[in-house]
Design a protein around this motif. Sequence first.
Motif, PDB file in Angstrom:
ATOM      1  N   ASP A 113       0.842  -1.195   0.000  1.00  0.00           N
ATOM      2  CA  ASP A 113       0.000   0.000   0.000  1.00  0.00           C
ATOM      3  C   ASP A 113       0.876   1.243   0.000  1.00  0.00           C
ATOM      4  OD1 ASP A 113      -2.974  -0.761   0.431  1.00  0.00           O
ATOM      5  OD2 ASP A 113      -1.887  -2.068   1.805  1.00  0.00           O
ATOM      6  N   ILE A 114       0.574   2.172  -0.913  1.00  0.00           N
ATOM      7  CA  ILE A 114       1.298   3.437  -1.038  1.00  0.00           C
ATOM      8  C   ILE A 114       0.257   4.544  -1.016  1.00  0.00           C
ATOM      9  CG2 ILE A 114       2.826   4.807  -2.519  1.00  0.00           C
ATOM     10  CD1 ILE A 114       3.847   2.142  -3.694  1.00  0.00           C
ATOM     11  N   PHE A 115       0.213   5.333   0.070  1.00  0.00           N
ATOM     12  CA  PHE A 115      -0.872   6.305   0.172  1.00  0.00           C
ATOM     13  C   PHE A 115      -0.463   7.550   0.956  1.00  0.00           C
ATOM     14  CE2 PHE A 115      -1.408   3.418   3.773  1.00  0.00           C
ATOM     15  CZ  PHE A 115      -1.699   4.253   4.847  1.00  0.00           C
ATOM     16  N   ARG A 116      -1.183   8.629   0.665  1.00  0.00           N
ATOM     17  CA  ARG A 116      -1.065   9.938   1.331  1.00  0.00           C
ATOM     18  C   ARG A 116       0.352  10.508   1.276  1.00  0.00           C
ATOM     19  NH1 ARG A 116      -5.429  11.356   4.927  1.00  0.00           N
ATOM     20  NH2 ARG A 116      -7.294  10.386   4.075  1.00  0.00           N
ATOM     21  N   TRP A 172      -2.982   4.956  -3.527  1.00  0.00           N
ATOM     22  CA  TRP A 172      -4.202   5.716  -3.318  1.00  0.00           C
ATOM     23  C   TRP A 172      -3.952   6.983  -2.484  1.00  0.00           C
ATOM     24  CZ3 TRP A 172      -5.767   5.137   1.972  1.00  0.00           C
ATOM     25  CH2 TRP A 172      -5.213   4.037   2.640  1.00  0.00           C
ATOM     26  N   GLU A 173      -4.695   8.015  -2.864  1.00  0.00           N
ATOM     27  CA  GLU A 173      -4.679   9.305  -2.154  1.00  0.00           C
ATOM     28  C   GLU A 173      -3.281   9.884  -2.012  1.00  0.00           C
ATOM     29  OE1 GLU A 173      -6.962   9.190   1.460  1.00  0.00           O
ATOM     30  OE2 GLU A 173      -8.838   8.812   0.393  1.00  0.00           O
ATOM     31  N   ASN A 174      -2.504   9.838  -3.081  1.00  0.00           N
ATOM     32  CA  ASN A 174      -1.227  10.540  -3.133  1.00  0.00           C
ATOM     33  C   ASN A 174      -1.389  11.824  -3.939  1.00  0.00           C
ATOM     34  OD1 ASN A 174       0.734   8.302  -2.053  1.00  0.00           O
ATOM     35  ND2 ASN A 174      -0.577   7.273  -3.551  1.00  0.00           N
ATOM     36  N   ARG A 175      -0.555  12.833  -3.645  1.00  0.00           N
ATOM     37  CA  ARG A 175      -0.511  14.057  -4.447  1.00  0.00           C
ATOM     38  C   ARG A 175       0.862  14.145  -5.097  1.00  0.00           C
ATOM     39  NH1 ARG A 175      -2.288  19.706  -1.854  1.00  0.00           N
ATOM     40  NH2 ARG A 175      -0.483  19.290  -0.506  1.00  0.00           N
ATOM     41  N   ASN A 184      -5.942   9.666  -6.483  1.00  0.00           N
ATOM     42  CA  ASN A 184      -4.678  10.397  -6.543  1.00  0.00           C
ATOM     43  C   ASN A 184      -4.873  11.696  -7.323  1.00  0.00           C
ATOM     44  OD1 ASN A 184      -2.700   8.209  -5.509  1.00  0.00           O
ATOM     45  ND2 ASN A 184      -3.884   7.142  -7.084  1.00  0.00           N
ATOM     46  N   GLN A 185      -4.130  12.746  -6.936  1.00  0.00           N
ATOM     47  CA  GLN A 185      -4.100  13.996  -7.702  1.00  0.00           C
ATOM     48  C   GLN A 185      -2.735  14.121  -8.357  1.00  0.00           C
ATOM     49  OE1 GLN A 185      -5.545  18.013  -6.245  1.00  0.00           O
ATOM     50  NE2 GLN A 185      -3.384  18.516  -6.523  1.00  0.00           N
ATOM     51  N   ASN A 201      -9.323   9.435  -9.873  1.00  0.00           N
ATOM     52  CA  ASN A 201      -8.072  10.175  -9.946  1.00  0.00           C
ATOM     53  C   ASN A 201      -8.273  11.463 -10.735  1.00  0.00           C
ATOM     54  OD1 ASN A 201      -6.095   8.009  -8.875  1.00  0.00           O
ATOM     55  ND2 ASN A 201      -7.254   6.926 -10.449  1.00  0.00           N
ATOM     56  N   LEU A 202      -7.405  12.436 -10.482  1.00  0.00           N
ATOM     57  CA  LEU A 202      -7.308  13.636 -11.309  1.00  0.00           C
ATOM     58  C   LEU A 202      -5.965  13.578 -12.015  1.00  0.00           C
ATOM     59  CD1 LEU A 202      -8.241  16.417 -12.293  1.00  0.00           C
ATOM     60  CD2 LEU A 202      -7.243  17.397 -10.227  1.00  0.00           C
ATOM     61  N   PHE A 203      -6.009  13.450 -13.349  1.00  0.00           N
ATOM     62  CA  PHE A 203      -4.808  13.331 -14.156  1.00  0.00           C
ATOM     63  C   PHE A 203      -4.670  14.579 -15.028  1.00  0.00           C
ATOM     64  CE2 PHE A 203      -5.867   8.655 -13.835  1.00  0.00           C
ATOM     65  CZ  PHE A 203      -4.791   8.321 -13.023  1.00  0.00           C
ATOM     66  N   VAL A 204      -3.742  15.464 -14.657  1.00  0.00           N
ATOM     67  CA  VAL A 204      -3.465  16.662 -15.444  1.00  0.00           C
ATOM     68  C   VAL A 204      -2.094  16.492 -16.081  1.00  0.00           C
ATOM     69  CG1 VAL A 204      -3.269  19.162 -15.452  1.00  0.00           C
ATOM     70  CG2 VAL A 204      -4.783  18.041 -13.802  1.00  0.00           C
ATOM     71  N   GLY A 205      -2.057  16.410 -17.407  1.00  0.00           N
ATOM     72  CA  GLY A 205      -0.799  16.365 -18.126  1.00  0.00           C
ATOM     73  C   GLY A 205      -0.502  17.712 -18.754  1.00  0.00           C
ATOM     74  N   TRP A 206       0.785  18.016 -18.949  1.00  0.00           N
ATOM     75  CA  TRP A 206       1.105  19.314 -19.541  1.00  0.00           C
ATOM     76  C   TRP A 206       0.605  19.379 -20.980  1.00  0.00           C
ATOM     77  CZ3 TRP A 206       1.697  24.037 -18.367  1.00  0.00           C
ATOM     78  CH2 TRP A 206       2.176  24.951 -19.316  1.00  0.00           C
ATOM     79  N   ASP A 207       0.903  18.390 -21.788  1.00  0.00           N
ATOM     80  CA  ASP A 207       0.389  18.341 -23.151  1.00  0.00           C
ATOM     81  C   ASP A 207      -0.814  17.398 -23.208  1.00  0.00           C
ATOM     82  OD1 ASP A 207       2.084  20.197 -24.445  1.00  0.00           O
ATOM     83  OD2 ASP A 207       3.689  18.726 -24.448  1.00  0.00           O
TER      84      ASP A 207
END
Length: 480
Positions: free
Chosen positions: A231-234, A257-260, A284-285, A307-313
């Motif tokens: 588990d990898i979180f916060r 889960w739930e990482n920024r 994840n954000q 999840n919120l996935f914001v890519g530059w391009d």
Amino acid sequence: GQRYELAVEISDPDGGNTRQTLSISTRPQPRKPTGGRRLHVRPGNGGGTGTAASPFLGIEEAQKHAHPGDTFLLHSGVYSGFDSGGEILLDTPGTSDSYIVWQAAQNASVVFDDPLRIAAGHLWIEGIHVRGHADVDNEYGLRTYNAPDDVVIKGNRFTDFYYSIVLNHGGSNWLITDNTIVGDKDINMPDGPASWGGEGIDLQHTSGHTVAWNRISRVADGISYPLSNTDIFRNEIFDVTDDGIEPDYGYTNIRVWENRISNVRHNAFSFQPMNRGPWYFIRNQVAAPLESTLKIRSTSRVLLAHNLFVGWDNALGSSWPNEVPGILTFHSSNNIWISANDGYAWEHNAGGHQPDWRTHLDYDGFDWGSATYAMKWAGVRYPLLTDFSRATGLQTHGIRISRNSCFTQFEIPMAPPAPMPFQYMALKPGCNAVDAGVVLANINEGYTGNAPDLGPYELGKELPHYGPRSKLFSDGFENP
């Protein structure tokens, strides 16, 4: 430390079915020993009895007297290595119900001026600054011998190492939590964001870990190489030159889960390769990798949810090589995909692969800004999401959203490595991503409104805390 009933139902259209109810238990959270000895340690080279008036002088001396259940209180000062490699070696084990604890005394500023080597299980390390040197090529901050089991690394600080925590000689069932890691610059390159290398936490293909509430920056990869059941979180991961989290070569049940993850040069999450699934990426954000939010190379079964996935391009860039099915092996629902620089929301080229029984891509939100095309899929460009859905049968419940009206905060001033502020990209009331999701069993039943919201943050719910949870040092190091 909880017991659960697990219902498993298997049916085959060619005949045969079964249902079983199993009982499973989760591991209890580690606890420090109670009732054991509390012994005192100061820097030095031998002697002392461990009392407050006559502390052990040096960790080597203290360890000669260590027994399970002991707590060693380290007082202020600089501690140096004593084994042949110039490391601080901890090789006396505790037991599964009685850790040996090495921790900073109250209000103490404890510095390990040499790397730490963990060579025994059931140890607890807390409140220590493991310090490299910016003008010396310090490669490792903490590493292992003898595959130690059940080790707690809590509330420490690692600075100026190429690899801060690496389980290079194995280890299992570690709890790595509330640490601050500020990595090393490559001494052979000019100082600056392009030169940061190495790993923050490198699990080296080992299993059973919990990695949570850490703050990691100035490395190439934030967290790498869990083998299974991890588990990898916060975690707060930012200003890294390669990938935020890379479970590459991992097997079953890796849960992220739930990482920024902010301001990464290449990718937020890496699938290079998946040896076996399932993997889970939930709430994840991510903002805003220069290459793509996901590095898709070789994939198995994956759940992407909220999840919120914001890519530059492109929010999702093209798979490589073209022979892999890529996201066609994924279940993606209730995510938001945004191109910050008005590129494709999705660009995907999986060669001749087509959607199959593994493919479930629906109920996601997309923003491609002012770009002419929303999607590029298998070489075909689609101006609108509806065009894409009609042609492929995917995202039939997907929606277009607008970053300009949907978020309480959305600040990405320039492409990485330019810095960006820490922020919660939470939804505003009235955004069409509110109540636009689908119910996913055991994941989002606690939603408000008529249906789950898209993205990591449910409107009206408390926002998560990322990174270490409290001030843990008295030497001026604290969390923002």
